[in-house]
Design a protein around this motif. Sequence first.
Motif, PDB file in Angstrom:
ATOM      1  N   LEU A 121       3.889   5.968  -2.231  1.00 51.60           N
ATOM      2  CA  LEU A 121       2.673   5.251  -2.581  1.00 51.60           C
ATOM      3  C   LEU A 121       3.074   4.090  -3.481  1.00 51.60           C
ATOM      4  CD1 LEU A 121      -0.749   6.616  -3.424  1.00 51.60           C
ATOM      5  CD2 LEU A 121       0.284   5.053  -5.050  1.00 51.60           C
ATOM      6  N   TYR A 122       2.896   2.872  -2.977  1.00 49.90           N
ATOM      7  CA  TYR A 122       3.150   1.667  -3.761  1.00 49.90           C
ATOM      8  C   TYR A 122       1.803   1.124  -4.221  1.00 49.90           C
ATOM      9  CZ  TYR A 122       7.932   1.303  -1.814  1.00 49.90           C
ATOM     10  OH  TYR A 122       9.229   1.507  -1.449  1.00 49.90           O
ATOM     11  N   PHE A 123       1.756   0.643  -5.452  1.00 49.63           N
ATOM     12  CA  PHE A 123       0.518   0.052  -5.974  1.00 49.63           C
ATOM     13  C   PHE A 123       0.859  -1.051  -6.955  1.00 49.63           C
ATOM     14  CE2 PHE A 123       1.722   3.345  -8.917  1.00 49.63           C
ATOM     15  CZ  PHE A 123       1.376   2.865 -10.164  1.00 49.63           C
ATOM     16  N   HIS A 124      -0.115  -1.944  -7.170  1.00 47.51           N
ATOM     17  CA  HIS A 124       0.078  -2.991  -8.163  1.00 47.51           C
ATOM     18  C   HIS A 124      -1.012  -2.981  -9.209  1.00 47.51           C
ATOM     19  CE1 HIS A 124      -2.838  -5.330  -5.840  1.00 47.51           C
ATOM     20  NE2 HIS A 124      -2.056  -5.204  -4.786  1.00 47.51           N
ATOM     21  N   THR A 125      -2.101  -2.275  -8.959  1.00 47.20           N
ATOM     22  CA  THR A 125      -3.141  -2.085  -9.959  1.00 47.20           C
ATOM     23  C   THR A 125      -3.668  -0.662  -9.861  1.00 47.20           C
ATOM     24  OG1 THR A 125      -4.775  -2.977  -8.419  1.00 47.20           O
ATOM     25  CG2 THR A 125      -3.946  -4.483 -10.081  1.00 47.20           C
ATOM     26  N   ASN A 126      -4.131  -0.147 -10.965  1.00 45.47           N
ATOM     27  CA  ASN A 126      -4.660   1.213 -11.002  1.00 45.47           C
ATOM     28  C   ASN A 126      -6.157   1.168 -10.704  1.00 45.47           C
ATOM     29  OD1 ASN A 126      -4.731   3.968 -11.344  1.00 45.47           O
ATOM     30  ND2 ASN A 126      -4.852   3.867 -13.570  1.00 45.47           N
ATOM     31  N   ASP A 127      -6.501   0.698  -9.506  1.00 44.69           N
ATOM     32  CA  ASP A 127      -7.905   0.540  -9.130  1.00 44.69           C
ATOM     33  C   ASP A 127      -8.445   1.840  -8.529  1.00 44.69           C
ATOM     34  OD1 ASP A 127      -6.839   0.625  -6.580  1.00 44.69           O
ATOM     35  OD2 ASP A 127      -7.422  -1.393  -6.041  1.00 44.69           O
ATOM     36  N   PRO A 128      -9.753   1.903  -8.236  1.00 48.55           N
ATOM     37  CA  PRO A 128     -10.329   3.131  -7.687  1.00 48.55           C
ATOM     38  C   PRO A 128      -9.663   3.612  -6.391  1.00 48.55           C
ATOM     39  CG  PRO A 128     -12.079   1.686  -8.438  1.00 48.55           C
ATOM     40  CD  PRO A 128     -10.799   0.913  -8.535  1.00 48.55           C
ATOM     41  N   SER A 129      -9.263   2.698  -5.517  1.00 49.18           N
ATOM     42  CA  SER A 129      -8.608   3.106  -4.266  1.00 49.18           C
ATOM     43  C   SER A 129      -7.306   3.848  -4.549  1.00 49.18           C
ATOM     44  CB  SER A 129      -8.302   1.900  -3.383  1.00 49.18           C
ATOM     45  OG  SER A 129      -9.473   1.348  -2.872  1.00 49.18           O
ATOM     46  N   LYS A 130      -6.541   3.336  -5.478  1.00 51.26           N
ATOM     47  CA  LYS A 130      -5.275   3.982  -5.830  1.00 51.26           C
ATOM     48  C   LYS A 130      -5.537   5.355  -6.429  1.00 51.26           C
ATOM     49  CE  LYS A 130      -1.813   4.806  -8.952  1.00 51.26           C
ATOM     50  NZ  LYS A 130      -1.860   5.455 -10.257  1.00 51.26           N
ATOM     51  N   ARG A 131      -6.502   5.443  -7.350  1.00 46.42           N
ATOM     52  CA  ARG A 131      -6.802   6.728  -7.991  1.00 46.42           C
ATOM     53  C   ARG A 131      -7.322   7.749  -6.978  1.00 46.42           C
ATOM     54  NH1 ARG A 131      -8.692   3.094 -11.927  1.00 46.42           N
ATOM     55  NH2 ARG A 131     -10.871   3.477 -11.405  1.00 46.42           N
ATOM     56  N   LYS A 132      -8.176   7.312  -6.041  1.00 51.89           N
ATOM     57  CA  LYS A 132      -8.670   8.218  -4.995  1.00 51.89           C
ATOM     58  C   LYS A 132      -7.531   8.717  -4.121  1.00 51.89           C
ATOM     59  CE  LYS A 132     -13.248   6.144  -4.474  1.00 51.89           C
ATOM     60  NZ  LYS A 132     -14.085   5.326  -3.579  1.00 51.89           N
ATOM     61  N   ALA A 133      -6.620   7.819  -3.779  1.00 50.91           N
ATOM     62  CA  ALA A 133      -5.480   8.197  -2.933  1.00 50.91           C
ATOM     63  C   ALA A 133      -4.617   9.238  -3.626  1.00 50.91           C
ATOM     64  CB  ALA A 133      -4.650   6.966  -2.571  1.00 50.91           C
ATOM     65  N   VAL A 134      -4.298   9.003  -4.891  1.00 46.64           N
ATOM     66  CA  VAL A 134      -3.471   9.953  -5.642  1.00 46.64           C
ATOM     67  C   VAL A 134      -4.178  11.302  -5.739  1.00 46.64           C
ATOM     68  CG1 VAL A 134      -2.495  10.466  -7.923  1.00 46.64           C
ATOM     69  CG2 VAL A 134      -2.216   8.186  -6.931  1.00 46.64           C
ATOM     70  N   LYS A 135      -5.452  11.280  -6.063  1.00 47.61           N
ATOM     71  CA  LYS A 135      -6.224  12.526  -6.189  1.00 47.61           C
ATOM     72  C   LYS A 135      -6.223  13.287  -4.864  1.00 47.61           C
ATOM     73  CE  LYS A 135     -10.769  14.326  -7.343  1.00 47.61           C
ATOM     74  NZ  LYS A 135     -12.183  14.034  -7.441  1.00 47.61           N
ATOM     75  N   TRP A 136      -6.458  12.583  -3.762  1.00 51.41           N
ATOM     76  CA  TRP A 136      -6.506  13.233  -2.452  1.00 51.41           C
ATOM     77  C   TRP A 136      -5.146  13.838  -2.108  1.00 51.41           C
ATOM     78  CZ3 TRP A 136      -4.272  13.589   2.219  1.00 51.41           C
ATOM     79  CH2 TRP A 136      -5.001  14.206   3.226  1.00 51.41           C
ATOM     80  N   LEU A 137      -4.083  13.096  -2.325  1.00 49.77           N
ATOM     81  CA  LEU A 137      -2.742  13.594  -2.010  1.00 49.77           C
ATOM     82  C   LEU A 137      -2.421  14.844  -2.829  1.00 49.77           C
ATOM     83  CD1 LEU A 137      -0.897  10.156  -1.800  1.00 49.77           C
ATOM     84  CD2 LEU A 137      -1.359  11.703   0.124  1.00 49.77           C
ATOM     85  N   VAL A 138      -2.767  14.843  -4.109  1.00 48.95           N
ATOM     86  CA  VAL A 138      -2.529  16.007  -4.972  1.00 48.95           C
ATOM     87  C   VAL A 138      -3.344  17.204  -4.485  1.00 48.95           C
ATOM     88  CG1 VAL A 138      -2.906  16.932  -7.310  1.00 48.95           C
ATOM     89  CG2 VAL A 138      -1.851  14.688  -7.009  1.00 48.95           C
ATOM     90  N   GLU A 139      -4.632  16.979  -4.186  1.00 51.97           N
ATOM     91  CA  GLU A 139      -5.501  18.072  -3.717  1.00 51.97           C
ATOM     92  C   GLU A 139      -5.021  18.686  -2.408  1.00 51.97           C
ATOM     93  OE1 GLU A 139      -9.377  16.269  -3.526  1.00 51.97           O
ATOM     94  OE2 GLU A 139      -9.728  16.533  -5.674  1.00 51.97           O
ATOM     95  N   HIS A 140      -4.299  17.916  -1.602  1.00 50.13           N
ATOM     96  CA  HIS A 140      -3.825  18.412  -0.307  1.00 50.13           C
ATOM     97  C   HIS A 140      -2.326  18.737  -0.326  1.00 50.13           C
ATOM     98  CE1 HIS A 140      -7.718  16.789   0.766  1.00 50.13           C
ATOM     99  NE2 HIS A 140      -7.687  17.627   1.778  1.00 50.13           N
ATOM    100  N   ASP A 141      -1.800  18.891  -1.533  1.00 46.91           N
ATOM    101  CA  ASP A 141      -0.399  19.291  -1.727  1.00 46.91           C
ATOM    102  C   ASP A 141       0.596  18.406  -0.988  1.00 46.91           C
ATOM    103  OD1 ASP A 141      -1.094  21.462  -3.411  1.00 46.91           O
ATOM    104  OD2 ASP A 141      -1.536  22.701  -1.653  1.00 46.91           O
ATOM    105  N   VAL A 142       0.280  17.117  -0.903  1.00 49.66           N
ATOM    106  CA  VAL A 142       1.202  16.166  -0.287  1.00 49.66           C
ATOM    107  C   VAL A 142       2.038  15.562  -1.411  1.00 49.66           C
ATOM    108  CG1 VAL A 142       1.428  14.028   1.023  1.00 49.66           C
ATOM    109  CG2 VAL A 142      -0.394  15.649   1.600  1.00 49.66           C
ATOM    110  N   ILE A 143       3.324  15.783  -1.340  1.00 46.67           N
ATOM    111  CA  ILE A 143       4.225  15.250  -2.359  1.00 46.67           C
ATOM    112  C   ILE A 143       4.397  13.755  -2.112  1.00 46.67           C
ATOM    113  CG2 ILE A 143       6.556  15.335  -3.302  1.00 46.67           C
ATOM    114  CD1 ILE A 143       6.600  18.307  -2.335  1.00 46.67           C
ATOM    115  N   ALA A 144       4.076  12.983  -3.124  1.00 41.87           N
ATOM    116  CA  ALA A 144       4.143  11.526  -2.975  1.00 41.87           C
ATOM    117  C   ALA A 144       4.883  10.908  -4.149  1.00 41.87           C
ATOM    118  CB  ALA A 144       2.738  10.943  -2.874  1.00 41.87           C
ATOM    119  N   SER A 145       5.791  10.038  -3.833  1.00 36.49           N
ATOM    120  CA  SER A 145       6.500   9.254  -4.838  1.00 36.49           C
ATOM    121  C   SER A 145       5.652   8.019  -5.123  1.00 36.49           C
ATOM    122  CB  SER A 145       7.865   8.863  -4.273  1.00 36.49           C
ATOM    123  OG  SER A 145       8.440   7.849  -5.039  1.00 36.49           O
TER     124      SER A 145
END
Length: 141
Positions: free
Chosen positions: A4-28
Amino acid sequence: MVNLYFHTNDPSKRKAVKWLVEHDVIASQRNIENEPLTEDEVMHLLSLSIDGTDELISKRSKDTKALNMDPDQMTIKELTAAILETPHILKNPIIFDKHKLMTGFDLEKVGMFVPKKLRKLELSALFAKLAPNSGQNVKLA
């Protein structure tokens, strides 16, 4: 492994991180402002993009508008240089693995990063909830 690459901590980024964590997807995760992309990494992202520059470049971004650029009229070398110099022209976040790429957060598409085996288990569990007393087992191919 999902990146997961990002340049700002906007709502889309936060939603993506939350979803990946909730679904046990390991993301760098990587903030591309603090740790800039290399030319090879930009080329790799472009190679994963099904829609070419439209999938990666945010045409509505003030940074893209300030550069007064038309990604469709640029060479790959020019586009790569623009991305390296101004990473904010990229959509946020960029989620990818070896074969798939998604920009922004799209609830309907993000499931592609859940391993197939887990998707089948989740679907089976959903069917079991929908028809708990049917007496039939639903076998997924």
